[in-house]
Motif scaffolding. Sequence first.
Motif, PDB file in Angstrom:
ATOM      1  N   GLU A 216      -0.167  -7.626   6.093  1.00 10.02           N
ATOM      2  CA  GLU A 216      -1.274  -6.694   5.905  1.00 10.02           C
ATOM      3  C   GLU A 216      -0.851  -5.271   6.246  1.00 10.02           C
ATOM      4  OE1 GLU A 216      -5.743  -5.817   7.744  1.00 10.02           O
ATOM      5  OE2 GLU A 216      -4.782  -7.781   8.055  1.00 10.02           O
ATOM      6  N   GLY A 217      -1.244  -4.314   5.401  1.00  8.84           N
ATOM      7  CA  GLY A 217      -0.965  -2.922   5.689  1.00  8.84           C
ATOM      8  C   GLY A 217      -0.861  -2.092   4.431  1.00  8.84           C
ATOM      9  N   SER A 218      -0.724  -0.779   4.597  1.00  9.19           N
ATOM     10  CA  SER A 218      -0.718   0.178   3.500  1.00  9.19           C
ATOM     11  C   SER A 218       0.697   0.533   3.071  1.00  9.19           C
ATOM     12  CB  SER A 218      -1.450   1.459   3.922  1.00  9.19           C
ATOM     13  OG  SER A 218      -1.417   2.431   2.902  1.00  9.19           O
ATOM     14  N   LEU A 219       0.897   0.611   1.756  1.00 10.65           N
ATOM     15  CA  LEU A 219       2.167   1.005   1.170  1.00 10.65           C
ATOM     16  C   LEU A 219       3.322   0.235   1.840  1.00 10.65           C
ATOM     17  CD1 LEU A 219       1.592   4.844   0.649  1.00 10.65           C
ATOM     18  CD2 LEU A 219       1.294   2.975  -0.978  1.00 10.65           C
ATOM     19  N   PHE A 220       4.360   0.950   2.304  1.00 11.39           N
ATOM     20  CA  PHE A 220       5.534   0.263   2.843  1.00 11.39           C
ATOM     21  C   PHE A 220       5.443   0.001   4.345  1.00 11.39           C
ATOM     22  CE2 PHE A 220       7.224   2.181  -1.053  1.00 11.39           C
ATOM     23  CZ  PHE A 220       7.876   1.088  -1.610  1.00 11.39           C
ATOM     24  N   ALA A 221       4.316   0.365   4.967  1.00  9.96           N
ATOM     25  CA  ALA A 221       4.203   0.203   6.409  1.00  9.96           C
ATOM     26  C   ALA A 221       4.458  -1.236   6.878  1.00  9.96           C
ATOM     27  CB  ALA A 221       2.832   0.687   6.879  1.00  9.96           C
ATOM     28  N   PRO A 222       3.979  -2.269   6.166  1.00  6.40           N
ATOM     29  CA  PRO A 222       4.183  -3.631   6.676  1.00  6.40           C
ATOM     30  C   PRO A 222       5.630  -4.107   6.652  1.00  6.40           C
ATOM     31  CG  PRO A 222       2.365  -3.555   5.095  1.00  6.40           C
ATOM     32  CD  PRO A 222       3.087  -2.257   4.987  1.00  6.40           C
ATOM     33  N   VAL A 223       6.507  -3.440   5.886  1.00 11.34           N
ATOM     34  CA  VAL A 223       7.876  -3.932   5.762  1.00 11.34           C
ATOM     35  C   VAL A 223       8.885  -3.041   6.481  1.00 11.34           C
ATOM     36  CG1 VAL A 223       7.366  -5.080   3.594  1.00 11.34           C
ATOM     37  CG2 VAL A 223       8.312  -2.765   3.546  1.00 11.34           C
ATOM     38  N   GLY A 224       8.426  -1.928   7.057  1.00 11.40           N
ATOM     39  CA  GLY A 224       9.323  -1.072   7.813  1.00 11.40           C
ATOM     40  C   GLY A 224      10.504  -0.606   6.989  1.00 11.40           C
ATOM     41  N   SER A 225      11.709  -0.842   7.514  1.00 10.73           N
ATOM     42  CA  SER A 225      12.922  -0.397   6.832  1.00 10.73           C
ATOM     43  C   SER A 225      13.604  -1.515   6.054  1.00 10.73           C
ATOM     44  CB  SER A 225      13.903   0.190   7.850  1.00 10.73           C
ATOM     45  OG  SER A 225      14.251  -0.795   8.833  1.00 10.73           O
ATOM     46  N   GLU A 226      12.948  -2.660   5.874  1.00  4.53           N
ATOM     47  CA  GLU A 226      13.537  -3.764   5.119  1.00  4.53           C
ATOM     48  C   GLU A 226      13.809  -3.328   3.682  1.00  4.53           C
ATOM     49  OE1 GLU A 226      11.359  -7.446   5.479  1.00  4.53           O
ATOM     50  OE2 GLU A 226      10.726  -6.914   7.512  1.00  4.53           O
ATOM     51  N   THR A 227      14.844  -3.895   3.085  1.00 11.23           N
ATOM     52  CA  THR A 227      15.207  -3.539   1.710  1.00 11.23           C
ATOM     53  C   THR A 227      15.133  -4.762   0.803  1.00 11.23           C
ATOM     54  OG1 THR A 227      17.559  -3.870   2.190  1.00 11.23           O
ATOM     55  CG2 THR A 227      16.678  -1.629   2.443  1.00 11.23           C
ATOM     56  N   TYR A 228      14.991  -4.483  -0.496  1.00  8.54           N
ATOM     57  CA  TYR A 228      14.738  -5.534  -1.474  1.00  8.54           C
ATOM     58  C   TYR A 228      15.549  -5.290  -2.746  1.00  8.54           C
ATOM     59  CZ  TYR A 228      10.830  -6.444   1.626  1.00  8.54           C
ATOM     60  OH  TYR A 228      10.078  -6.719   2.741  1.00  8.54           O
ATOM     61  N   ASP A 229      15.718  -6.355  -3.493  1.00 11.49           N
ATOM     62  CA  ASP A 229      16.374  -6.271  -4.798  1.00 11.49           C
ATOM     63  C   ASP A 229      15.370  -5.969  -5.903  1.00 11.49           C
ATOM     64  OD1 ASP A 229      18.949  -7.222  -3.711  1.00 11.49           O
ATOM     65  OD2 ASP A 229      17.847  -9.098  -3.443  1.00 11.49           O
ATOM     66  N   LEU A 230      14.112  -6.273  -5.660  1.00 10.60           N
ATOM     67  CA  LEU A 230      13.045  -6.008  -6.629  1.00 10.60           C
ATOM     68  C   LEU A 230      11.780  -5.632  -5.879  1.00 10.60           C
ATOM     69  CD1 LEU A 230      11.875  -6.101  -9.562  1.00 10.60           C
ATOM     70  CD2 LEU A 230      11.244  -8.486  -9.088  1.00 10.60           C
ATOM     71  N   ILE A 231      11.170  -4.519  -6.283  1.00 10.62           N
ATOM     72  CA  ILE A 231       9.863  -4.111  -5.769  1.00 10.62           C
ATOM     73  C   ILE A 231       8.946  -3.931  -6.965  1.00 10.62           C
ATOM     74  CG2 ILE A 231       8.572  -2.328  -4.529  1.00 10.62           C
ATOM     75  CD1 ILE A 231      11.188  -1.618  -3.074  1.00 10.62           C
ATOM     76  N   VAL A 232       7.773  -4.546  -6.917  1.00 12.73           N
ATOM     77  CA  VAL A 232       6.789  -4.372  -7.991  1.00 12.73           C
ATOM     78  C   VAL A 232       5.456  -3.986  -7.361  1.00 12.73           C
ATOM     79  CG1 VAL A 232       7.868  -5.933  -9.664  1.00 12.73           C
ATOM     80  CG2 VAL A 232       6.270  -6.858  -7.981  1.00 12.73           C
ATOM     81  N   SER A 233       4.694  -3.187  -8.105  1.00  8.71           N
ATOM     82  CA  SER A 233       3.378  -2.810  -7.589  1.00  8.71           C
ATOM     83  C   SER A 233       2.464  -2.384  -8.717  1.00  8.71           C
ATOM     84  CB  SER A 233       3.497  -1.661  -6.584  1.00  8.71           C
ATOM     85  OG  SER A 233       2.225  -1.348  -6.040  1.00  8.71           O
ATOM     86  N   ASN A 234       1.280  -2.978  -8.724  1.00  6.73           N
ATOM     87  CA  ASN A 234       0.157  -2.501  -9.535  1.00  6.73           C
ATOM     88  C   ASN A 234      -0.821  -1.903  -8.533  1.00  6.73           C
ATOM     89  OD1 ASN A 234      -1.903  -2.047 -11.359  1.00  6.73           O
ATOM     90  ND2 ASN A 234      -2.508  -4.203 -11.500  1.00  6.73           N
ATOM     91  N   PRO A 235      -0.565  -0.671  -8.097  1.00  2.61           N
ATOM     92  CA  PRO A 235      -1.282  -0.117  -6.937  1.00  2.61           C
ATOM     93  C   PRO A 235      -2.684   0.349  -7.306  1.00  2.61           C
ATOM     94  CG  PRO A 235       0.143   1.554  -7.861  1.00  2.61           C
ATOM     95  CD  PRO A 235       0.378   0.303  -8.675  1.00  2.61           C
ATOM     96  N   PRO A 236      -3.503   0.679  -6.315  1.00  6.45           N
ATOM     97  CA  PRO A 236      -4.809   1.288  -6.598  1.00  6.45           C
ATOM     98  C   PRO A 236      -4.604   2.747  -7.019  1.00  6.45           C
ATOM     99  CG  PRO A 236      -4.455   1.154  -4.240  1.00  6.45           C
ATOM    100  CD  PRO A 236      -3.290   0.454  -4.877  1.00  6.45           C
ATOM    101  N   PHE A 237      -4.212   2.926  -8.288  1.00 11.31           N
ATOM    102  CA  PHE A 237      -3.728   4.231  -8.746  1.00 11.31           C
ATOM    103  C   PHE A 237      -4.815   5.157  -9.277  1.00 11.31           C
ATOM    104  CE2 PHE A 237      -2.790   1.171 -12.303  1.00 11.31           C
ATOM    105  CZ  PHE A 237      -3.800   1.591 -13.168  1.00 11.31           C
ATOM    106  N   VAL A 238      -6.061   4.720  -9.300  1.00  8.35           N
ATOM    107  CA  VAL A 238      -7.106   5.521  -9.927  1.00  8.35           C
ATOM    108  C   VAL A 238      -7.313   6.829  -9.158  1.00  8.35           C
ATOM    109  CG1 VAL A 238      -9.542   5.600 -10.587  1.00  8.35           C
ATOM    110  CG2 VAL A 238      -8.227   3.478 -10.860  1.00  8.35           C
TER     111      VAL A 238
END
Length: 505
Positions: A216-238
């Motif tokens: 639970e959390g906003s944007l990248f806050a829940p994952v801290g400095s962890e890195t990934y091979d794939l990031i996807v997001s359908n954010p609340p962009f309105v």
Amino acid sequence: MSTTSLAAGLPVPDQSARLRDALLAADFTADGLLELLGAPAYSALARSETVPALRATRGETPLETLVRLFLLQRPVAPERAREALPLDVALADGWVAESPDGIRATVDVRPYGGPEGQDWYIVSDLGCAVGGAGGASGRDEGVVLGVGGASTTLAGITVRTPVSAALDLGTGSGIQALHATQHATRVTATDLNPRALAFTRLTLALSGAPEADLREGSLFAPVGSETYDLIVSNPPFVISPGARLTYRDGGMGGDDLCRSLVQQAGDRLNEGGFAQFLANWQHVEGEDWQERVRSWVPRGCDAWIVQREVQDVTQYAELWLRDSGDHRTAPGEYAARYDAWLDEFEARGTKAVGFGWITLRRTGSDLPSIVVEEWPHPVEQPLGEAVRAHFARQDYLRTHDDAALLADHFVLVDDVVQEQVGLPGAEDPEHVVLRQNRGMRRATKVDTVGAGFAGVCDGTLSAGRILDAIAQLVGEDPVRLRDRTPEAIRLLVQEGFLEPAAPRG
């Protein structure tokens, strides 16, 4: 985070395997729905029109019962529910509830076909699954929507190569996380709304997919400095005047949420990793929208940004006022909300809003490839492989100067056709068009040299030798032709009409 805190008031997935078996046994699948309802009623349901589907489910088969219960959200008799479901389990785990008029669903369960024919289920709030009983007009602050056009678009454009770690940021009902479980060893899903995480857990469980790490959390806050091979997001962009609806409004001014998401993604990507987003961006008076979004791209990343649609501020406000059901409120309240949207845009100098796709790839190159374009034309989904190929072509072009291009061998991509356009009866066409029938379905105008060059690219001869032969045929100086043609070859490669031939031998 505990199951209790995540799922308060929602079903628990403890015996979801038994429920899934019952749904499959009744053929409550995407294919089963189409066969039962027929194309007209199935299409009407996707428009949130339920009458045709109600007419098609007047029988007493388990499939008809399940459609009425979970998709149309009508009460069904206990005996009908017991024939379609392990009713004791569904009641105990909270998928359905008893009411004076029969058994009612507590959540929306929508069959969803996976890319390889998997029978999946998307679980969301009642009345909030696109194609469900109420459409996507839920107005509660914490409402969790089901599958819709935006989520399927993102799923279709996502690169699906096997990866170690994937992140679905702003997971909602878990659609992107569900797809990611098929090709990622570890999937993390985050959302500001704890209800969304609970729904993601239900979606994965009922679909028979592996569990995800839910945070639970906003944007990248829940994952801290962890890195990934794939990031996807359908954010609340309105882009809206406030943050009234969590699923839709990002709570930041203008397009700041999308900008922050893109800018912060670079540091969370492993080398070669992709980050893919849907986004809105402002068209501001006196500013080039392409330069605006180009400035978002983080250092060390290539980018491909495609604007798919532009709406003026009145169209945009009306779209999202309808989405939230505000058009059904009292006229004065609707007018006040509409006015607030226009005040927001006027204060920011916003004349229109663009919608599109943003893909980043971490390369660390000192010469990043950043392509920003407008492409409102039809495309063929899924596009994940086309996205991967786009960046592979950028790598090739970045490492090949004009001399290297002329020395290399190319092949015309299989789906490309040639069209000649001109007046009927004319001896020569006015121009020649190369057109792709797959993927982005691009079309590009070429001259006779370009058409002739593309037509003989089968990997046998180098580009330079082909141009020498064309120069001899048309009576042109071969040196001049070699000097002026690499730019056209580069464009044909960049847009996917030509590709480097595989090394011979």
